[in-house]
Scaffold this active site. Sequence first.
Site, short mmCIF file in Angstrom:
data_model
loop_
_atom_site.label_atom_id
_atom_site.label_comp_id
_atom_site.label_asym_id
_atom_site.label_seq_id
_atom_site.Cartn_x
_atom_site.Cartn_y
_atom_site.Cartn_z
N HIS A 61 0.85 -1.18 0.00
CA HIS A 61 0.00 0.00 0.00
C HIS A 61 0.89 1.24 0.00
CE1 HIS A 61 -3.89 -1.83 0.40
NE2 HIS A 61 -3.59 -2.45 1.53
N CYS A 95 -0.42 2.38 -4.50
CA CYS A 95 -1.16 3.60 -4.77
C CYS A 95 -0.29 4.81 -4.42
CB CYS A 95 -2.44 3.65 -3.95
SG CYS A 95 -3.75 2.60 -4.59
#
Length: 503
Positions: free
Chosen positions: A315, A358
């Site tokens: 992430h 991301c």
Amino acid sequence: MMRQDRRSLLERNIMMFSSHLKVDEILEVLIAKQVLNSDNGDMINSCGTVREKRREIVKAVQRRGDVAFDAFYDALRSTGHEGLAEVLEPLARSVDSNAVEFECPMSPASHRRSRALSPAGYTSPTRVHRDSVSSVSSFTSYQDIYSRARSRSRSRALHSSDRHNYSSPPVNAFPSQPSSANSSFTGCSSLGYSSSRNRSFSKASGPTQYIFHEEDMNFVDAPTISRVFDEKTMYRNFSSPRGMCLIINNEHFEQMPTRNGTKADKDNLTNLFRCMGYTVICKDNLTGRGMLLTIRDFAKHESHGDSAILVILSHGEENVIIGVDDIPISTHEIYDLLNAANAPRLANKPKIVFVQACRGERRDNGFPVLDSVDGVPAFLRRGWDNRDGPLFNFLGCVRPQVQQVWRKKPSQADILIAYATTAQYVSWRNSARGSWFIQAVCEVFSTHAKDMDVVELLTEVNKKVACGFQTSQGSNILKQMPEMTSRLLKKFYFWPEARNSAV
């Protein structure tokens, strides 16, 4: 990941929170609820001003998903922030699949009542429920809330195809896998489980159509690159092994969603770089500090060859990678570990970094075009910087260097970073096949590493992801655009050795 409506609500009211939050009380509750840990608290308290501390609390809650939103709402209630809690109440513990959110003006009476109960200037969405939803008891345990939020996030998966003009695999090609139509996608996280079997990719008939096959990659069966090596314009990459490849694969996090599908990425990348002649090292589920220590040790390793590969699957947000303990680590700190000062054994050698994470919360809705074009769009073409371009520096380049024995070279040189997406945008991952970006990397590299340098390869990856993948969210068609940052001073070829050759 936090729902977009909740994230937007916090963003719109950031000024209210940065003016009224009681930092110590809120931190105490959030740490007790295990939304934050003591390291997070120390990081927040290290901010210069009280306003910055308050803003950082809100940002930390945004990074930790829907569970953190509900816990933050409880913390506001329990610490006497009734007005701020009123801001979050319309979306607190709400079931997204049974509600439609929209912005609408309040009636005068409702407006006066809400202004009396809450700080001035906040905005809060109105929700209209399709079906009645039972209210959540104020005595519900945090674990119950967490379990319900996790199951709720599964029901919110986007059901759509992730490939534009995608051709379905042959029957029984993936007997243990869900069909493409049933695959689920989320920004930064996807739902479902992936097979651990390696996959390779081959191109189907027609542009931007792909079929997956269960077979080993055979890119090295083709003849090697035909051009003659030129040491002045090309990096040397002939050592055996070619170098070391470190893959950091973060799948299970303390609070953030599990990155289902990342196992497929790790397996495919392991297969790819082993076939290319690299010694592959895989590290799973590292904390923020663990990532830094692992990369530091990797950079100082004595067994490096002519080049090095670093892959991070995790992430992230803009300029940070998040460890499994939910601690964000600056990407600049990571890249500094690879520079010539910190990694002298890698000085003058190419270091290629792949970041599948991301870089924000924005979603790319794309734009309409008249037809499909394989060329690079004009808005992606970079012009020369007028101040730092070749003409500006021409005189400095041609001046004779009198009596110089040593010449200096930037310590940050010889690094290329390939991002899955552009800054501030999400990246997408298929729960069965892995991320769009890594799928494209494996396909392009396995086909063209024999005749393209790394910049050409990544430009082709850009085109594959931009033109060959898409998903939908309601009526919106969502796209993704990878990005690379090159500090290379020469062309870099992988120079794969030919296998199964008649010679």
